[in-house]
Design a protein around this motif. Structure first.
Motif, short mmCIF file in Angstrom:
data_model
loop_
_atom_site.label_atom_id
_atom_site.label_comp_id
_atom_site.label_asym_id
_atom_site.label_seq_id
_atom_site.Cartn_x
_atom_site.Cartn_y
_atom_site.Cartn_z
N VAL A 7 0.89 -1.23 0.00
CA VAL A 7 0.02 -0.20 -0.07
C VAL A 7 1.04 1.38 0.03
CG1 VAL A 7 -1.70 1.19 1.16
CG2 VAL A 7 -2.08 -1.30 1.04
N PHE A 22 -2.89 -6.75 -6.45
CA PHE A 22 -2.77 -7.19 -5.13
C PHE A 22 -2.31 -8.69 -4.81
CE2 PHE A 22 -3.86 -8.16 -0.65
CZ PHE A 22 -2.72 -7.55 -0.02
N GLN A 78 3.45 1.26 -3.51
CA GLN A 78 2.80 0.80 -4.67
C GLN A 78 3.28 0.99 -6.14
OE1 GLN A 78 -1.27 1.44 -6.56
NE2 GLN A 78 -1.49 1.50 -4.45
N THR A 95 -4.76 -1.28 -8.43
CA THR A 95 -4.23 -2.13 -7.31
C THR A 95 -4.86 -3.25 -6.82
OG1 THR A 95 -3.82 0.40 -6.57
CG2 THR A 95 -3.76 -1.42 -4.81
#
Lengths: 276, 344
Positions: free
Chosen positions: A259, B126, A262, B122
């Motif tokens: 996070v 992930f 990224q 994202t």
């Protein structure tokens, strides 16, 4: 009208696949806090009812988890530091220093990157065994402290930046290592962050190497311990809440790094594309 | 040093250069190059793991470990050919699925009309950065008998299988479903004859139901990485190309087919190559989820080589399997390179 329809269809696809890609993590989190009967009766439900931290507690009391996490931290820290340091040193030398054998060395490195890792499992065990370090921390750590990919990324980076600053330092009489340490490395920050993240993620998640390097449970890292847990060291029952909880805890560090950093992950995947 | 008269800096570089690369050369040499040579030797012996494989007492086997995989009728060949069959079906499913999914997602995410690119990128990426072992645990739970997948199947009225206990091949199931063969009594023409230790019936099974769960997991984890590669390539295509097509009256499909896809060719090549190399190496997921079961239908060469060496203590045969797998990967990569490069 047409663009509206396109938009609607586009979002529908994206939302559907977001669920497909993210909902398994929701299931994982929710079921870590369920009781075993609840987890097997309502596996899809995102709400634990009743909510319990029993499994979490048993992960720390009833399994080798604390040991594994300690080993994982130790291995990851040492491997990450060494990989980045050695990788950037070699990348720098291959990019900037003129020494005999430089070209064949780089070609060999590229060749080694293509060797499929799984093929090396038995071979690595043979060497560790021959060196008498099988089933030690050294076996777990030393074979991982350098890798060709880090060298490659760092070399590509140094190839892409102008040499002027370091030449100035060199002319001012700084030695090669000093120039590298105090002039070159600080300017290489973006590349260093990328390879640090890759090394962290790679060593934290590494599994096959641990299978052939150690067999003593006190030397297990998290992935190895987790695999052991799943393949039946728990005894009776499926105990999914406990297993999912342990897997969740193993995922959290990489998730946090992901996070925060990224764009550096994304950068790495894009660099792969440019090679083609 | 001869050079030092002309320029001290260059002279230093010879020594410094080697000093800088020494750690990497030492580690990679000791744990990558030497191991390969050692394993090559061990694959020619019947070493059982006791003592050093270089002792004089270790029986030399010549090429027996290799012929055992191909020509000698026995368990070693049967296991190896079963693992090849399983992995071939696995590759045939994983590579096209992950490539199509990655390309499709990239095209949608890249659409100029849509917002929130960052979030979706994202979300899709992930899963690729998480631990293969941790994610295998999650999928093991989702595909368990009372798991999430069977619950979803239950919503649409399908009685889900016992995924990891189900060795039935999906091609056999499909053939049975359309009434071409009776799965419980397969045609003798196929079961009585065969090649390389397996009957034609065995060869034609398709991936087992259990393997399908693993295929789903792997497609799910790898698509995100490949999507990013496609996305990067899509963003490098100049917008004018598409606009030119639009001006010439090309439909959306024609623009995709004749403008976008040809531009993606290098990326497509990379994605297919990486996919092929990666999927022939499947190991972690097998180790965690199925250990080759049920009925050896998720056995793969990588896992078989591990099992042969570390469970059966037949290191020679295990190493031989590794080298054959190495060869398979190299040959397939080269073949694919030719197939994709020769077309204009």
């Amino acid at each position: 009208m047409r663009t509206l329809a396109t938009r609607f269809a586009g979002y529908a696809i994206l939302v559907f696949f977001s669920l497909v890609f993210l909902y398994p993590f929701v299931i994982q989190i929710a079921n870590s806090f369920k009781t075993e009967p609840d987890a097997s009766a309502n596996p899809l439900s995102p709400i634990a009812h009743p909510f319990t931290t029993d499994s979490m507690a048993r992960i720390f009391d009833g399994t080798g988890f604390p040991t594994w996490i300690g080993n994982s931290v130790l291995v990851t820290v040492i491997v990450t530091i060494c990989r980045v340091l050695f990788g950037s040193m070699a990348g720098y030398a291959l990019s900037r220093l003129r020494f005999p054998g430089r070209r064949p060395l780089f070609a060999t490195l590229i060749g080694l990157m293509a060797v499929p890792g799984v093929v090396l499992l038995i071979p690595k065990f043979l060497v560790l065994n021959q060196l008498g370090i099988y089933n030690t921390y050294a076996a777990l750590i030393v074979p991982m402290i350098a890798d060709a990919a880090t060298v490659f990324i760092m070399k590509q980076f140094f190839d892409s930046v102008p040499v002027s600053v370091e030449e100035a330092a060199r002319i001012d009489g700084a030695g090669i290592f000093r120039t590298f340490w105090s002039v070159v490395l600080p300017t290489a920050r973006p590349a260093l962050i990328t390879v640090t993240i890759l090394a962290f993620q790679g060593s934290w998640n590494e599994f096959p190497h641990t299978v052939v390097a150690v067999q003593d449970p006190s030397l297990f890292t998290l992935p190895r311990g987790l695999a052991d847990l799943v393949s039946g060291s728990l005894g009776s029952g499926s105990q999914y809440p406990l297993k999912l909880g342990a897997a969740l805890l193993a995922t959290i560090p990489v998730a946090i790094i992901f996070v925060i950093f990224q764009r550096y992950f994304v950068r790495d995947a894009n660099e792969g594309a440019e090679k083609g | 040093m001869a050079d030092s008269k002309r320029g001290g800096i260059r002279g230093n570089e010879r020594v410094a250069g080697w000093l800088f690369v020494t750690p990497v050369v030492a580690v990679l040499g000791l744990f990558l190059v030497v191991p390969i040579l050692m394993a090559l030797w061990v694959s020619l012996t019947d070493w059982n793991g006791q003592g050093s494989p270089f002792r004089s007492g270790v029986p030399f086997a010549g090429l027996d470990n290799y012929t055992g995989l191909f020509t000698d009728d026995g368990l070693a060949r049967q296991n190896f050919m079963t693992s090849i069959r399983n992995n071939a079906y696995y590759v045939a499913a994983v590579v096209p699925l992950q490539t199509l999914l990655a390309l499709g997602l990239a095209l949608v995410v890249n659409n100029r009309l849509l917002k929130g690119k960052g979030f979706f990128r994202t979300a899709f990426y992930f899963p690729s950065v998480t631990s293969s072992v941790a994610i295998s645990v999650v999928f093991l739970f989702m595909f368990s008998n009372s798991g999430a997948i069977n619950e979803i199947l239950g919503f649409v009225g399908v009685n889900g299988p016992q995924w990891f206990a189900d060795p039935r091949g999906v091609l056999h199931l499909a053939l049975g479903a359309v009434g071409l063969v009776d799965v419980s009594a397969p045609p003798a023409a196929l079961t009585d004859h065969g090649v390389l230790g397996l009957t034609w019936w065995d060869w034609s099974s398709g991936p087992s139901v259990a393997m399908c769960a693993i295929i789903a997991l792997v497609v799910w984890t790898t698509s995100g990485t490949f999507m990013l590669m496609f996305l990067a390539a899509l963003q490098n295509i100049p917008g004018q190309l598409d606009e030119a097509g639009l001006v010439d009256g090309a439909t959306r499909w024609q623009r995709l087919r004749f403008i976008t896809l040809p531009q993606l060719r290098p990326t497509m090549f990379l994605v297919l190559t990486l996919g092929l190399i990666g999927s022939w190496q499947v190991f972690d997921q097998i180790y965690v989820m199925s250990q080759g079961n049920p009925a050896k239908t998720t056995l793969t060469p990588a896992y078989l080589s591990y099992r042969t060496a570390f469970r059966d203590f037949d290191y020679g045969s295990g190493a031989a399997i590794s080298f054959v797998l190495f060869l398979i990967i190299i040959v397939l990569t080269l073949l694919q390179r030719r197939a994709l490069r020769e077309r204009p």
